[in-house]
Design a protein around this motif. Sequence first.
Motif, PDB file in Angstrom:
ATOM      1  N   ALA A 105      -7.957   3.831   1.841  1.00 49.97           N
ATOM      2  CA  ALA A 105      -7.529   2.505   2.286  1.00 49.97           C
ATOM      3  C   ALA A 105      -6.051   2.283   1.967  1.00 49.97           C
ATOM      4  O   ALA A 105      -5.325   1.680   2.762  1.00 49.97           O
ATOM      5  CB  ALA A 105      -8.393   1.421   1.643  1.00 49.97           C
ATOM      6  N   VAL A 106      -5.583   2.788   0.826  1.00 50.45           N
ATOM      7  CA  VAL A 106      -4.161   2.669   0.480  1.00 50.45           C
ATOM      8  C   VAL A 106      -3.325   3.469   1.473  1.00 50.45           C
ATOM      9  O   VAL A 106      -2.296   2.990   1.961  1.00 50.45           O
ATOM     10  CB  VAL A 106      -3.899   3.127  -0.974  1.00 50.45           C
ATOM     11  N   MET A 161       2.664   2.857  15.446  1.00 52.69           N
ATOM     12  CA  MET A 161       4.008   2.424  15.111  1.00 52.69           C
ATOM     13  C   MET A 161       4.013   2.141  13.597  1.00 52.69           C
ATOM     14  O   MET A 161       3.752   1.022  13.172  1.00 52.69           O
ATOM     15  CB  MET A 161       4.364   1.145  15.881  1.00 52.69           C
ATOM     16  N   PRO A 162       4.233   3.181  12.781  1.00 55.02           N
ATOM     17  CA  PRO A 162       4.130   3.009  11.332  1.00 55.02           C
ATOM     18  C   PRO A 162       4.980   1.852  10.806  1.00 55.02           C
ATOM     19  O   PRO A 162       6.153   1.728  11.127  1.00 55.02           O
ATOM     20  CB  PRO A 162       4.624   4.348  10.782  1.00 55.02           C
ATOM     21  N   THR A 163       4.330   1.003  10.019  1.00 50.16           N
ATOM     22  CA  THR A 163       5.008  -0.141   9.410  1.00 50.16           C
ATOM     23  C   THR A 163       4.874  -0.097   7.896  1.00 50.16           C
ATOM     24  O   THR A 163       5.309  -1.010   7.223  1.00 50.16           O
ATOM     25  CB  THR A 163       4.387  -1.455   9.918  1.00 50.16           C
ATOM     26  N   GLY A 164       4.268   0.953   7.375  1.00 54.22           N
ATOM     27  CA  GLY A 164       3.945   1.028   5.957  1.00 54.22           C
ATOM     28  C   GLY A 164       5.110   1.454   5.081  1.00 54.22           C
ATOM     29  O   GLY A 164       6.226   1.722   5.537  1.00 54.22           O
ATOM     30  N   ASP A 213      -9.606  -5.200  -0.196  1.00 51.79           N
ATOM     31  CA  ASP A 213      -8.549  -5.892   0.551  1.00 51.79           C
ATOM     32  C   ASP A 213      -7.231  -5.247   0.161  1.00 51.79           C
ATOM     33  O   ASP A 213      -6.552  -5.685  -0.759  1.00 51.79           O
ATOM     34  CB  ASP A 213      -8.551  -7.389   0.232  1.00 51.79           C
ATOM     35  N   ILE A 214      -6.904  -4.190   0.872  1.00 53.14           N
ATOM     36  CA  ILE A 214      -5.720  -3.397   0.556  1.00 53.14           C
ATOM     37  C   ILE A 214      -4.577  -3.833   1.463  1.00 53.14           C
ATOM     38  O   ILE A 214      -4.689  -3.767   2.683  1.00 53.14           O
ATOM     39  CB  ILE A 214      -5.977  -1.897   0.770  1.00 53.14           C
ATOM     40  N   LYS A 215      -3.516  -4.308   0.848  1.00 51.38           N
ATOM     41  CA  LYS A 215      -2.283  -4.596   1.578  1.00 51.38           C
ATOM     42  C   LYS A 215      -1.141  -4.604   0.569  1.00 51.38           C
ATOM     43  O   LYS A 215      -1.366  -4.822  -0.624  1.00 51.38           O
ATOM     44  CB  LYS A 215      -2.381  -5.912   2.344  1.00 51.38           C
ATOM     45  N   PRO A 216       0.060  -4.358   1.025  1.00 54.64           N
ATOM     46  CA  PRO A 216       1.190  -4.271   0.097  1.00 54.64           C
ATOM     47  C   PRO A 216       1.349  -5.500  -0.795  1.00 54.64           C
ATOM     48  O   PRO A 216       1.695  -5.372  -1.969  1.00 54.64           O
ATOM     49  CB  PRO A 216       2.404  -4.102   1.019  1.00 54.64           C
ATOM     50  N   ASP A 217       1.053  -6.678  -0.263  1.00 63.60           N
ATOM     51  CA  ASP A 217       1.228  -7.904  -1.042  1.00 63.60           C
ATOM     52  C   ASP A 217       0.297  -7.991  -2.243  1.00 63.60           C
ATOM     53  O   ASP A 217       0.510  -8.824  -3.128  1.00 63.60           O
ATOM     54  CB  ASP A 217       0.989  -9.136  -0.161  1.00 63.60           C
ATOM     55  N   ASN A 218      -0.745  -7.177  -2.289  1.00 65.38           N
ATOM     56  CA  ASN A 218      -1.705  -7.231  -3.395  1.00 65.38           C
ATOM     57  C   ASN A 218      -1.314  -6.342  -4.570  1.00 65.38           C
ATOM     58  O   ASN A 218      -2.043  -6.242  -5.539  1.00 65.38           O
ATOM     59  CB  ASN A 218      -3.104  -6.847  -2.909  1.00 65.38           C
TER      60      ASN A 218
END
Length: 156
Positions: free
Chosen positions: A85-86, A98-101, A15-20
């Motif tokens: 995944a990162v 539309m890059p949001t990373g 579960d890769i997401k910035p909040d983690n």
Amino acid sequence: MKELDDLSEKLHLCDIKPDNFGLRDNGEVTLIDTDCALFEENLLMQFNHTNCTSHDDCDFFDCRGFCDTKTNKCLQERTNNNMQAVCEDVFVGYFPKMPTGLLRDPPGSIKVELFKLLQECSSPEVETDRQGVRQRVQPHTIKNLQELLHKSIGEQ
């Protein structure tokens, strides 16, 4: 990410997401939410579904699985890796068109090369007999990405 491969059993971040992720006082990135971090044996058990018709049926969140369409069974194998995944979910973001990373607005001097490397990292094109299956990011791509980011920090 290298540290995750140096454990006695490989740790998979599913579960890769910035909040983690969090940032320590010394600038190191650390995991702060590990509810979908699984050791190899546990992840392979997750892939042990009985039926599938597509590779997506075998996915466990960001850990991509493989469907043997001849037997309609998920194989006990992950087809991507943590760094991929990162790249996809943190560096590029959830919407590739539309890059949001985190790396969505790089300095102009590295923009073209960075976007090329992020594409190679998040969706590598590797020659294989497994059509339509995502492949693992290659070590040289990770190395080139690290070098480019270090170089760009030195330019500022």
